[in-house]
Write a protein that holds these residues in place. Structure first.
Motif, PDB file in Angstrom:
ATOM      1  N   GLY A  26       0.822  -1.196   0.000  1.00 36.71           N
ATOM      2  CA  GLY A  26       0.000   0.000   0.000  1.00 36.71           C
ATOM      3  C   GLY A  26       0.856   1.247   0.000  1.00 36.71           C
ATOM      4  N   ALA A  27       0.221   2.365   0.271  1.00 37.08           N
ATOM      5  CA  ALA A  27       0.916   3.654   0.293  1.00 37.08           C
ATOM      6  C   ALA A  27       0.358   4.473   1.449  1.00 37.08           C
ATOM      7  CB  ALA A  27       0.717   4.381  -1.032  1.00 37.08           C
ATOM      8  N   ILE A  28       0.957   5.637   1.655  1.00 37.03           N
ATOM      9  CA  ILE A  28       0.464   6.591   2.647  1.00 37.03           C
ATOM     10  C   ILE A  28      -0.088   7.783   1.893  1.00 37.03           C
ATOM     11  CG2 ILE A  28       1.066   8.086   4.582  1.00 37.03           C
ATOM     12  CD1 ILE A  28       3.309   6.140   5.268  1.00 37.03           C
ATOM     13  N   ALA A  29      -1.352   8.083   2.122  1.00 39.97           N
ATOM     14  CA  ALA A  29      -2.023   9.135   1.366  1.00 39.97           C
ATOM     15  C   ALA A  29      -1.298  10.464   1.495  1.00 39.97           C
ATOM     16  CB  ALA A  29      -3.470   9.281   1.849  1.00 39.97           C
ATOM     17  N   GLY A  30      -0.989  11.062   0.349  1.00 41.25           N
ATOM     18  CA  GLY A  30      -0.387  12.385   0.331  1.00 41.25           C
ATOM     19  C   GLY A  30       1.087  12.430   0.660  1.00 41.25           C
ATOM     20  N   LEU A  31       1.734  11.265   0.795  1.00 37.15           N
ATOM     21  CA  LEU A  31       3.156  11.245   1.155  1.00 37.15           C
ATOM     22  C   LEU A  31       3.941  10.518   0.070  1.00 37.15           C
ATOM     23  CD1 LEU A  31       5.297  11.929   3.333  1.00 37.15           C
ATOM     24  CD2 LEU A  31       4.925   9.642   4.243  1.00 37.15           C
ATOM     25  N   GLU A  32       4.838  11.246  -0.561  1.00 37.53           N
ATOM     26  CA  GLU A  32       5.676  10.658  -1.602  1.00 37.53           C
ATOM     27  C   GLU A  32       6.850   9.904  -0.981  1.00 37.53           C
ATOM     28  OE1 GLU A  32       5.160  10.658  -4.846  1.00 37.53           O
ATOM     29  OE2 GLU A  32       3.311  11.840  -4.672  1.00 37.53           O
ATOM     30  N   GLY A  33       7.317   8.904  -1.711  1.00 38.90           N
ATOM     31  CA  GLY A  33       8.554   8.226  -1.316  1.00 38.90           C
ATOM     32  C   GLY A  33       8.415   7.189  -0.234  1.00 38.90           C
ATOM     33  N   ALA A  34       7.187   6.688   0.000  1.00 35.39           N
ATOM     34  CA  ALA A  34       6.984   5.672   1.034  1.00 35.39           C
ATOM     35  C   ALA A  34       6.008   4.619   0.553  1.00 35.39           C
ATOM     36  CB  ALA A  34       6.477   6.305   2.324  1.00 35.39           C
ATOM     37  N   GLU A  35       6.312   3.381   0.878  1.00 35.92           N
ATOM     38  CA  GLU A  35       5.418   2.256   0.619  1.00 35.92           C
ATOM     39  C   GLU A  35       5.083   1.581   1.944  1.00 35.92           C
ATOM     40  OE1 GLU A  35       7.328  -0.416  -2.058  1.00 35.92           O
ATOM     41  OE2 GLU A  35       7.321   0.995  -3.748  1.00 35.92           O
ATOM     42  N   VAL A  36       3.933   0.912   1.975  1.00 41.57           N
ATOM     43  CA  VAL A  36       3.518   0.178   3.168  1.00 41.57           C
ATOM     44  C   VAL A  36       3.459  -1.300   2.819  1.00 41.57           C
ATOM     45  CG1 VAL A  36       1.737  -0.119   4.933  1.00 41.57           C
ATOM     46  CG2 VAL A  36       2.167   2.151   3.963  1.00 41.57           C
ATOM     47  N   ALA A  37       4.109  -2.130   3.624  1.00 37.61           N
ATOM     48  CA  ALA A  37       4.060  -3.581   3.465  1.00 37.61           C
ATOM     49  C   ALA A  37       3.262  -4.165   4.620  1.00 37.61           C
ATOM     50  CB  ALA A  37       5.469  -4.162   3.443  1.00 37.61           C
ATOM     51  N   PHE A  38       2.214  -4.928   4.295  1.00 44.28           N
ATOM     52  CA  PHE A  38       1.377  -5.550   5.321  1.00 44.28           C
ATOM     53  C   PHE A  38       1.863  -6.983   5.521  1.00 44.28           C
ATOM     54  CE2 PHE A  38      -1.107  -2.131   3.480  1.00 44.28           C
ATOM     55  CZ  PHE A  38      -1.625  -1.500   4.600  1.00 44.28           C
ATOM     56  N   LEU A  39       2.464  -7.244   6.677  1.00 39.52           N
ATOM     57  CA  LEU A  39       3.123  -8.519   6.952  1.00 39.52           C
ATOM     58  C   LEU A  39       2.689  -9.071   8.305  1.00 39.52           C
ATOM     59  CD1 LEU A  39       6.763  -7.401   6.003  1.00 39.52           C
ATOM     60  CD2 LEU A  39       5.169  -8.645   4.531  1.00 39.52           C
TER      61      LEU A  39
END
Length: 339
Positions: free
Chosen positions: A57-70
């Motif tokens: 996933g991502a963080i709304a409105g924030l560039e340069g970051a990804e979210v990994a659901f683990l």
């Protein structure tokens, strides 16, 4: 050798600098709910383009970051290897799974949820066994009389070994638990257990008690940084944005803003009141309209109001704050010191 003389090195450096920050969060259950709420309070909303079954996933409105659901266990291994930059997981899992935890990761801040203790629990029928020293006596007696070692059922093998060694207890053997650890003594597969508990009610229901000095680790969910991750410029910038918002929300949660109309008090007297109660005057001592604004710890609100009232203040208002951004950020400083 410089990048100009080594095109491959230059390409690798550029790739690292351009790599996004990866934030690992629990993929399901109460931990995911609490993590989502924690980041949401800091203005950081997770976005899963294809719904809740999407593991990136991502963080709304924030560039340069990804979210990994683990899973919680995966988060620990990914932090230890440097495959993710930041993650949310329990300190109990870190201390159990990562042998060189202090070298591999940095605990940035506790999150206030996922609280649990890893404990040593023995049968309630052992009325004379209250401490680790008593347990050592039991283990030594058992070994002398039967030739058998005290059996300890646990999923926390490494934590148990370190804790028992610190208490000089050696006459035991670990029975690795694959199911409900607290049921091992009743099933006859172990004499005692090392387990994680929140309220202790499950242990009591299984006729077990925690030793007086048997709390091995008081754990809770933490925001954790990997020292081994590739911290390029893009990842650092994203981390600064994330940690800036988290620190600002944490700071705001601990404060209240107090405003008052106060004409007849000198700036020196106002400063003395503020200092005595741990309050700050973020905008100075007030303008021509006599309005003063103070930020004070929540516990000091009513004493401050009483002091201001005695000093002649009128129209005193108190409100909660959403964010308080400081020029210095302890979370970012903690991270930068390690990477």
């Amino acid at each position: 050798m410089s990048g100009a003389g080594n095109p491959d090195m230059s390409a690798a450096e550029n790739s690292m600098n351009d790599a996004p920050l990866v934030l690992a969060v629990p993929s399901k259950g109460r931990l995911q709910e609490n993590a989502t709420a924690f980041f949401g309070r800091a203005g950081l909303s997770f976005v899963q383009a294809r719904g809740s079954r999407e593991y990136r996933g991502a963080i709304a409105g924030l560039e340069g970051a990804e979210v990994a659901f683990l899973s919680a266990s995966e988060i620990v291994s990914q932090l230890a290897s440097g495959a993710v930059h930041l993650g949310i997981t329990g300190e109990d899992l870190i201390r159990e799974q990562v042998s060189d935890a202090d070298a591999a990761i940095e605990l940035l801040t506790p999150l206030g949820f996922g609280n649990a203790n890893v404990v040593v629990a023995v049968p309630q029928a052992w009325i004379d066994v209250r401490t680790m020293a008593d347990l050592d006596d039991v283990a030594a007696t058992m070994r002398a009389r039967t030739g058998n070692k005290l059996r300890v059922a646990t999923k926390y093998v490494n934590l148990t070994r370190r804790f028992f060694a610190s208490h000089g207890l050696a006459d035991y053997r670990i029975v690795e638990s694959l199911g409900a650890t607290e049921g091992a003594p009743a099933a006859g597969t172990a004499e005692i257990v090392v387990d994680i508990t929140t309220t202790g009610s499950t242990l009591v229901a299984n006729a077990l008690k925690v030793l007086d000095d048997g709390v091995m680790l008081a754990s809770e969910a933490n925001l954790v940084a990997s020292v081994r991750a590739p911290w390029g410029e893009r990842a650092r910038n994203a981390a600064a944005a994330i940690l800036g918002r988290i620190a600002a929300e944490e700071e705001a949660r601990s404060l209240r803003e107090v405003r008052a109309v106060l004409h007849a008090v000198s700036p020196q007297r106002l400063g003395e009141i503020a200092q005595r109660l741990g309050a700050r005057l973020p905008f100075g001592a007030g303008g021509e309209d006599g309005v003063v604004t103070l930020h004070c710890p929540k516990k000091a609100v009513f004493p401050l109001v009483e002091e201001l009232t005695r000093a002649g203040a009128d129209d005193i208002t108190v409100r909660a704050l959403d964010y308080v951004f400081r020029r210095t950020n302890p979370l970012i400083e903690r991270l930068q010191a390690r990477i």
